[in-house]
Design an enzyme around this catalytic site. Structure first.
Site, PDB file in Angstrom:
ATOM      1  N   SER A 137       0.899  -1.121  -0.066  1.00 48.45           N
ATOM      2  CA  SER A 137      -0.151  -0.002   0.114  1.00 48.45           C
ATOM      3  C   SER A 137       0.739   1.296  -0.091  1.00 48.45           C
ATOM      4  O   SER A 137       1.948   1.305   0.397  1.00 48.45           O
ATOM      5  CB  SER A 137      -0.962   0.218   1.098  1.00 48.45           C
ATOM      6  OG  SER A 137      -1.538   1.334   1.352  1.00 48.45           O
ATOM      7  N   TYR A 150      -1.614  -0.417  10.139  1.00 42.48           N
ATOM      8  CA  TYR A 150      -1.608  -0.744   8.808  1.00 42.48           C
ATOM      9  C   TYR A 150      -0.196  -0.389   7.927  1.00 42.48           C
ATOM     10  O   TYR A 150       0.500  -1.190   7.145  1.00 42.48           O
ATOM     11  CB  TYR A 150      -2.677   0.009   7.933  1.00 42.48           C
ATOM     12  CG  TYR A 150      -3.250  -0.615   6.555  1.00 42.48           C
ATOM     13  CD1 TYR A 150      -3.851  -1.517   6.363  1.00 42.48           C
ATOM     14  CD2 TYR A 150      -2.792   0.632   5.641  1.00 42.48           C
ATOM     15  CE1 TYR A 150      -3.894  -1.998   5.173  1.00 42.48           C
ATOM     16  CE2 TYR A 150      -3.041   0.214   4.348  1.00 42.48           C
ATOM     17  CZ  TYR A 150      -3.855  -0.904   3.832  1.00 42.48           C
ATOM     18  OH  TYR A 150      -3.958  -1.255   2.691  1.00 42.48           O
TER      19      TYR A 150
HETATM   20  P1  NAP Z   1     -11.472  -6.083   0.336  1.00 41.26           P
HETATM   21  O1  NAP Z   1     -12.332  -5.558  -0.695  1.00 41.26           O
HETATM   22  O2  NAP Z   1     -11.543  -5.578   1.592  1.00 41.26           O
HETATM   23  O3  NAP Z   1     -11.174  -7.512   0.345  1.00 41.26           O
HETATM   24  C1  NAP Z   1     -10.170  -8.139   1.347  1.00 41.26           C
HETATM   25  C2  NAP Z   1     -10.136  -9.575   0.791  1.00 41.26           C
HETATM   26  O4  NAP Z   1      -8.939 -10.218   1.794  1.00 41.26           O
HETATM   27  C3  NAP Z   1     -11.244 -10.398   0.885  1.00 41.26           C
HETATM   28  O5  NAP Z   1     -11.236 -11.471  -0.346  1.00 41.26           O
HETATM   29  C4  NAP Z   1     -11.055 -10.981   2.182  1.00 41.26           C
HETATM   30  O6  NAP Z   1     -11.741 -12.282   2.317  1.00 41.26           O
HETATM   31  C5  NAP Z   1      -9.732 -11.132   2.429  1.00 41.26           C
HETATM   32  N1  NAP Z   1      -9.128 -11.615   3.797  1.00 41.26           N
HETATM   33  C6  NAP Z   1      -9.266 -10.515   4.982  1.00 41.26           C
HETATM   34  N2  NAP Z   1      -8.526 -11.112   5.868  1.00 41.26           N
HETATM   35  C7  NAP Z   1      -8.160 -12.406   5.518  1.00 41.26           C
HETATM   36  C8  NAP Z   1      -7.674 -13.543   6.151  1.00 41.26           C
HETATM   37  N3  NAP Z   1      -7.166 -13.299   7.334  1.00 41.26           N
HETATM   38  N4  NAP Z   1      -7.104 -14.551   5.410  1.00 41.26           N
HETATM   39  C9  NAP Z   1      -7.669 -14.715   4.160  1.00 41.26           C
HETATM   40  N5  NAP Z   1      -8.206 -13.805   3.415  1.00 41.26           N
HETATM   41  C10 NAP Z   1      -8.573 -12.619   4.157  1.00 41.26           C
HETATM   42  O7  NAP Z   1      -9.988  -5.368   0.167  1.00 41.26           O
HETATM   43  P2  NAP Z   1      -9.051  -4.817  -1.090  1.00 41.26           P
HETATM   44  O8  NAP Z   1      -9.289  -3.311  -0.922  1.00 41.26           O
HETATM   45  O9  NAP Z   1      -9.593  -5.456  -2.379  1.00 41.26           O
HETATM   46  O10 NAP Z   1      -7.743  -5.076  -0.694  1.00 41.26           O
HETATM   47  C11 NAP Z   1      -6.950  -5.976  -1.072  1.00 41.26           C
HETATM   48  C12 NAP Z   1      -5.280  -5.820  -0.831  1.00 41.26           C
HETATM   49  O11 NAP Z   1      -4.976  -4.515  -1.302  1.00 41.26           O
HETATM   50  C13 NAP Z   1      -5.073  -5.593   0.808  1.00 41.26           C
HETATM   51  O12 NAP Z   1      -3.721  -5.910   1.234  1.00 41.26           O
HETATM   52  C14 NAP Z   1      -5.372  -4.081   0.897  1.00 41.26           C
HETATM   53  O13 NAP Z   1      -4.640  -3.832   2.099  1.00 41.26           O
HETATM   54  C15 NAP Z   1      -4.466  -3.792  -0.315  1.00 41.26           C
HETATM   55  N6  NAP Z   1      -4.725  -2.092  -0.433  1.00 41.26           N
HETATM   56  C16 NAP Z   1      -6.042  -1.774  -0.933  1.00 41.26           C
HETATM   57  C17 NAP Z   1      -6.177  -0.442  -1.263  1.00 41.26           C
HETATM   58  C18 NAP Z   1      -7.766  -0.031  -1.647  1.00 41.26           C
HETATM   59  O14 NAP Z   1      -7.635   1.316  -1.883  1.00 41.26           O
HETATM   60  N7  NAP Z   1      -8.776  -0.706  -1.767  1.00 41.26           N
HETATM   61  C19 NAP Z   1      -5.201   0.446  -1.165  1.00 41.26           C
HETATM   62  C20 NAP Z   1      -3.944  -0.010  -0.895  1.00 41.26           C
HETATM   63  C21 NAP Z   1      -3.750  -1.249  -0.638  1.00 41.26           C
HETATM   64  P3  NAP Z   1     -13.342 -12.441   2.670  1.00 41.26           P
HETATM   65  O15 NAP Z   1     -14.333 -12.065   1.514  1.00 41.26           O
HETATM   66  O16 NAP Z   1     -13.457 -13.848   3.244  1.00 41.26           O
HETATM   67  O17 NAP Z   1     -13.722 -11.540   4.060  1.00 41.26           O
END
Ligand code: NAP
Length: 239
Positions: A137, A150
């Site tokens: 991130s 985070y």
């Molecule tokens: P999201 O929509 O909240 O989805 C999170 C995903 O991670 C879901 O599939 C969830 O599974 C899974 N997950 C969470 N905890 C877990 C665990 N303990 N074991 C296995 N799976 C787990 O998040 P996202 O925005 O797509 O983010 C994906 C990645 O990108 C993350 O690492 C996040 O930190 C990073 N990121 C996101 C953004 C952003 O703006 N969205 C920016 C920077 C970085 P369930 O569906 O089963 O809960």
């Protein structure tokens, strides 16, 4: 059969990565923690060219148990690409941050990276080929207020990416990271895009597919000379 394991493949960025990996010809292991409905939706979007593997990346016994059982049941398959995407946030100013808030965010991103990668690494080393991509991130590069947990977790994964890349480079394994800025997913659902967009040179949030594109680039065989790098996908917000 060549496989790609994507943690957190049920929703958001992970779902888009699963779809992209399937389009690249990989049999995709779609990991998720609890949202089976969305995980099944991912599987249907890749036309069943994969399977669900449920485990909590932060739980080392579960990671070991589920992946060891999968390997034993699938001797003809081999995980060639690992995308450590699972992550959560639980924001708050440090002064008021509870132990659980700190622990669960660190355990999911940093612990999850360690437990899953350690397991998958052995067969990559034997095959002398592998692609490991960690979704980190902007917070892990810059640090963001309200996100000491985070930022520490993602910063830790960035440092581990660079260290591991040096350990396994001569074995044909690359280790890189992709650092999204603001991307439209459940994680950012509470953030006002209009308000934030003025700070972003591209003037909008990113789409999960735009992050998946960078992951696919690093996952491709042609990216063998790129390792220990962090690619930002942030609309120019921070560089
Ligand atoms: P999201 O929509 O909240 O989805 C999170 C995903 O991670 C879901 O599939 C969830 O599974 C899974 N997950 C969470 N905890 C877990 C665990 N303990 N074991 C296995 N799976 C787990 O998040 P996202 O925005 O797509 O983010 C994906 C990645 O990108 C993350 O690492 C996040 O930190 C990073 N990121 C996101 C953004 C952003 O703006 N969205 C920016 C920077 C970085 P369930 O569906 O089963 O809960």
């Amino acid at each position: 059969m060549k496989c790609a394991l994507v943690t957190g493949g049920s929703r958001g960025i992970g779902k888009a990565i699963c779809i992209k990996m399937a389009a690249m010809g990989y049999y995709v292991l779609v990991n998720y923690k609890s949202n089976e409905t969305e995980a099944k939706d991912t599987l249907s979007q890749i036309a069943g060219n994969g399977e669900l593997v449920q485990f909590d990346v932060a739980d080392k016994e579960q990671v070991q148990q589920v992946l060891a059982a999968w390997v034993a049941a699938n001797p003809e398959k081999y995980i060639e690409v690992l995308v450590n995407n699972a992550g959560i946030k639980d924001d708050g100013l440090m002064l008021w941050m509870k132990d659980e808030q700190w622990d669960k965010v660190i355990d999911t991103s940093l612990g999850g990276f360690f437990y899953v990668t350690r397991f998958v690494l052995n067969s990559m080393l034997l095959k002398r080929y592998g692609r490991i991509i960690n979704v980190v991130s902007l917070s892990g590069l810059k640090g963001l207020p309200g996100q000491t947990n985070y930022s520490a977790a993602k910063g830790g994964v960035i440092a581990a990416t660079k260290a591991l890349a040096q350990e396994v480079g001569r074995k044909g394994i690359t280790v890189n990271a992709v650092a999204p800025g603001f991307v439209k997913t459940d994680m950012t659902a509470g953030i006002d895009e209009k308000e934030m967009a003025v700070l972003i040179p591209v003037r909008r949030f990113g789409n999960p597919e735009e992050v998946a594109h960078a992951v696919a680039f690093l996952a491709s065989p042609e990216s063998g000379y790129i390792t220990a790098q962090v690619i930002s996908v942030n609309g120019g917000l921070y560089s």
